[in-house]
Design a protein around this motif. Structure first.
Motif, PDB file in Angstrom:
ATOM      1  N   GLU A  24      11.407   7.342  -1.636  1.00 56.76           N
ATOM      2  CA  GLU A  24      12.312   6.614  -0.742  1.00 56.76           C
ATOM      3  C   GLU A  24      13.424   7.508  -0.205  1.00 56.76           C
ATOM      4  O   GLU A  24      14.601   7.153  -0.222  1.00 56.76           O
ATOM      5  CB  GLU A  24      12.890   5.399  -1.472  1.00 56.76           C
ATOM      6  CG  GLU A  24      11.839   4.342  -1.789  1.00 56.76           C
ATOM      7  CD  GLU A  24      12.431   3.070  -2.351  1.00 56.76           C
ATOM      8  OE1 GLU A  24      13.622   3.084  -2.744  1.00 56.76           O
ATOM      9  OE2 GLU A  24      11.712   2.048  -2.407  1.00 56.76           O
ATOM     10  N   GLY A 206      -0.001   6.681  -5.321  1.00 60.66           N
ATOM     11  CA  GLY A 206       0.139   5.325  -4.815  1.00 60.66           C
ATOM     12  C   GLY A 206      -0.354   4.275  -5.792  1.00 60.66           C
ATOM     13  O   GLY A 206      -0.013   3.098  -5.679  1.00 60.66           O
ATOM     14  N   SER A 232       4.802   6.387  -4.169  1.00 59.03           N
ATOM     15  CA  SER A 232       4.771   5.172  -3.371  1.00 59.03           C
ATOM     16  C   SER A 232       4.225   4.069  -4.262  1.00 59.03           C
ATOM     17  O   SER A 232       3.995   4.274  -5.451  1.00 59.03           O
ATOM     18  CB  SER A 232       3.901   5.368  -2.125  1.00 59.03           C
ATOM     19  OG  SER A 232       3.938   4.229  -1.280  1.00 59.03           O
ATOM     20  N   PRO A 235       0.508   1.857  -1.141  1.00 56.54           N
ATOM     21  CA  PRO A 235       0.780   1.867   0.295  1.00 56.54           C
ATOM     22  C   PRO A 235      -0.401   1.302   1.086  1.00 56.54           C
ATOM     23  O   PRO A 235      -1.561   1.445   0.686  1.00 56.54           O
ATOM     24  CB  PRO A 235       0.987   3.352   0.605  1.00 56.54           C
ATOM     25  CG  PRO A 235       0.220   4.069  -0.468  1.00 56.54           C
ATOM     26  CD  PRO A 235       0.384   3.215  -1.692  1.00 56.54           C
ATOM     27  N   SER A 239       0.439   3.152   6.103  1.00 55.95           N
ATOM     28  CA  SER A 239       1.545   3.837   5.457  1.00 55.95           C
ATOM     29  C   SER A 239       1.070   5.103   4.766  1.00 55.95           C
ATOM     30  O   SER A 239       1.726   6.152   4.833  1.00 55.95           O
ATOM     31  CB  SER A 239       2.210   2.907   4.444  1.00 55.95           C
ATOM     32  OG  SER A 239       3.268   3.553   3.772  1.00 55.95           O
ATOM     33  N   ILE A 243       2.357   8.907   5.460  1.00 59.77           N
ATOM     34  CA  ILE A 243       2.921   9.762   4.406  1.00 59.77           C
ATOM     35  C   ILE A 243       2.145  11.072   4.309  1.00 59.77           C
ATOM     36  O   ILE A 243       2.738  12.158   4.185  1.00 59.77           O
ATOM     37  CB  ILE A 243       2.889   9.028   3.050  1.00 59.77           C
ATOM     38  CG1 ILE A 243       3.847   7.836   3.066  1.00 59.77           C
ATOM     39  CG2 ILE A 243       3.271   9.982   1.912  1.00 59.77           C
ATOM     40  CD1 ILE A 243       3.710   6.921   1.859  1.00 59.77           C
TER      41      ILE A 243
END
Length: 510
Positions: A24, A206, A232, A235, A239, A243
């Motif tokens: 983030e 992820g 993440s 995602p 997304s 990324i």
């Protein structure tokens, strides 16, 4: 100090200023990551956490979850990650079964956790995430970082528990799988070797790190070699693609079901991903058609492998480099002894189906407070997976199905995976799961649960039926079809066979 406690040691020494975790918009270097882990470890001790205490965390993928897990390793506490999709009853069940001394949770779950505290006297609560006010009986996570850093880790025996992972429970009551310090590190090393992670890699994690797939096969092996981890939480394909492009991601592991979504997105939105060099589909079989589609898009072959919570990672995988056999689980992973045996325990010859059994240093040391389940899991030193498969002449393992999922129709075995692979190849089909329906005459009948790519019309079922009938023996053909806009999934992201079985019984049962 165990190898697990020293996981970051080489990375900190060799690349202290390099980004370890990116989450983030925040970047944490290896040196800072280690420092924060030691501060959290000191904070846990100050709040009363001792060696052997169970520390539950109810968090999405985030830096705090990583810090808490690594800090638990440092002081010999036992980390207990909770599936972030758990409802209140499931959280209560796990917390009570492990007798958790502490629970860390995201403020979004306040309504689930806060009512627990009055009935669990002595349990310490720590919240993660911004909030205008924190109740008096709940500590903010910042408290853990305000304490003097732990100077050195607690002396822990390699055989002591490091963490407890709860199975998804798709086929019954979830069991707490205990992994020791030695076993956890062995699983991390296995993943490091099969993926050939290096410090040059950028790994998109992820998968939820509350499960072995995210924690043991992606996050920890990447950190052990000094790779950069982009964190993440499940995602979306759009997304993930964004990324991968923005962060020059080299490796991204997915469940087979997520891999399907990823490929379909790229087919509809052609996008170059030149830095991505490796990916794996796991959790369910990857259909041959999906392998072809992936290679057509990216120019290289996706890995396929099989693992289980009880060994904290993979027991077989197609090699990163070299021959990959589409549809196979690949070769046994390093340090894993793999046999395929009959019901009597004899080794099956090449091509003959039996149960996959393992002997590996990453195996669980048992189920939490469940001696009978632990006894059932092992026969001597061999762990019985419940997976059915066979070797080919080259030593590759081919998955046939789950022993407990096998459909027996008038004495003939039907492997759901075999039927699913045929249905999945039809151009109308997005995904398929085949389950058994109890029948007074046949014993069980195969029923196909299908999600289509487009809208269902009157000809959909007839078209798919004809396609399957041309390729499978009649007794294997699904008797009924149940169509969905989207197939339900478990908390780990796999297709929820248990729920589908119930829906099939409701729709077609007596």
């Amino acid at each position: 100090m165990t190898h697990l406690q020293a996981l970051l040691k080489n990375s900190v020494r060799q690349c202290p200023t390099k980004t370890a975790i990116q989450f983030e918009g925040e970047c944490v270097s290896y040196a800072d990551l280690e420092h924060q882990v030691r501060k959290v470890a000191g904070g846990l001790q100050k709040l009363g956490i001792h060696q052997g205490d169970r520390v539950a965390w109810f968090l999405p993928n985030c830096l705090e979850a990583i810090l808490t897990t690594l800090a638990c390793y440092q002081i010999g506490a036992v980390a207990v990650p909770l599936n972030y999709r758990y409802v209140a009853e499931e959280v209560i069940d796990v917390v009570e079964r492990v007798d958790a001394r502490m629970i860390l949770f995201h403020v979004d779950k306040m309504q689930i956790v806060q009512p627990l505290l009055p009935t669990h006297e002595g349990m310490i609560a720590v919240s993660v995430g911004s909030t205008h006010s924190t109740p008096d009986d709940i500590h903010p996570f910042s408290v853990l970082l305000e304490t003097e850093a732990l100077v050195s880790g607690i002396n822990v025996e390699p055989g002591n528990p490091a963490f407890i992972l709860f199975t998804s429970g798709s086929t019954g009551h979830p069991k707490g799988v205990i992994h020791s310090h030695a076993g956890a590190f062995a699983g991390i090393e296995t993943s490091r070797q099969i993926f050939e992670f290096t410090s040059e890699d950028v790994v998109l994690v992820g998968k939820p790190i509350s499960h072995a797939g995210g924690l043991q096969t992606q996050l920890m092996p990447a950190l052990s070699v000094g790779a950069r981890v982009v964190l993440s939480m499940r995602p979306t394909p759009a997304s993930a693609v964004s990324i991968i492009q923005a962060e020059s991601v080299t490796e991204y592991g997915m469940l087979a079901s997520d891999l399907l979504d990823f490929v379909e997105y790229l087919e509809q939105n052609p996008t170059g991903l030149p830095t991505l060099k490796n990916s794996i589909g796991s959790g369910d079989a990857v259909p041959t058609d999906l392998h072809h589609r992936f290679r057509d898009l990216l120019g290289w072959e996706v890995m396929e492998g099989a693992g289980m919570t009880e060994i904290g990672g993979y027991y077989a995988a197609n090699p990163r480099f070299g021959t990959r056999k589409w549809g196979s689980l690949g070769l046994p992973t390093p340090d894993t002894e793999l046999r395929i045996v009959t019901a009597e325990g004899d080794d099956c010859p090449s091509g003959e189906t039996g149960e996959i059994v393992l002997r590996t240093p990453s195996a669980t040391i048992g189920y939490w407070n469940d001696e009978q389940a632990t006894t059932d899991l092992f026969r001597g030193e061999w762990l019985h997976t419940g997976d059915l498969g066979h070797f080919d002449d080259d030593g590759y393992v081919w998955f046939i199905g789950r022993k407990k999922l096998m459909i027996v129709r008038r004495g003939s075995n039907i492997a759901p995976a075999e039927v699913e692979s045929i249905i999945d190849e039809h151009p109308l089909v997005h995904a398929a799961v085949v389950v058994g329906l109890r029948d007074p005459r046949d014993g069980e009948l195969p029923v196909a649960c299908v999600a289509l790519i487009g809208k269902q019309d009157d000809s959909s079922e007839k078209t798919i039926r004809a396609y399957v009938a041309d390729q499978l023996a009649e007794y294997k053909n699904p008797v009924h079809y149940l169509f969905f806009d989207e197939l339900p999934r478990t908390g780990t992201g796999k297709f929820d066979r248990h729920q589908l079985q119930e829906l099939v019984a409701e729709n077609f049962g007596d």
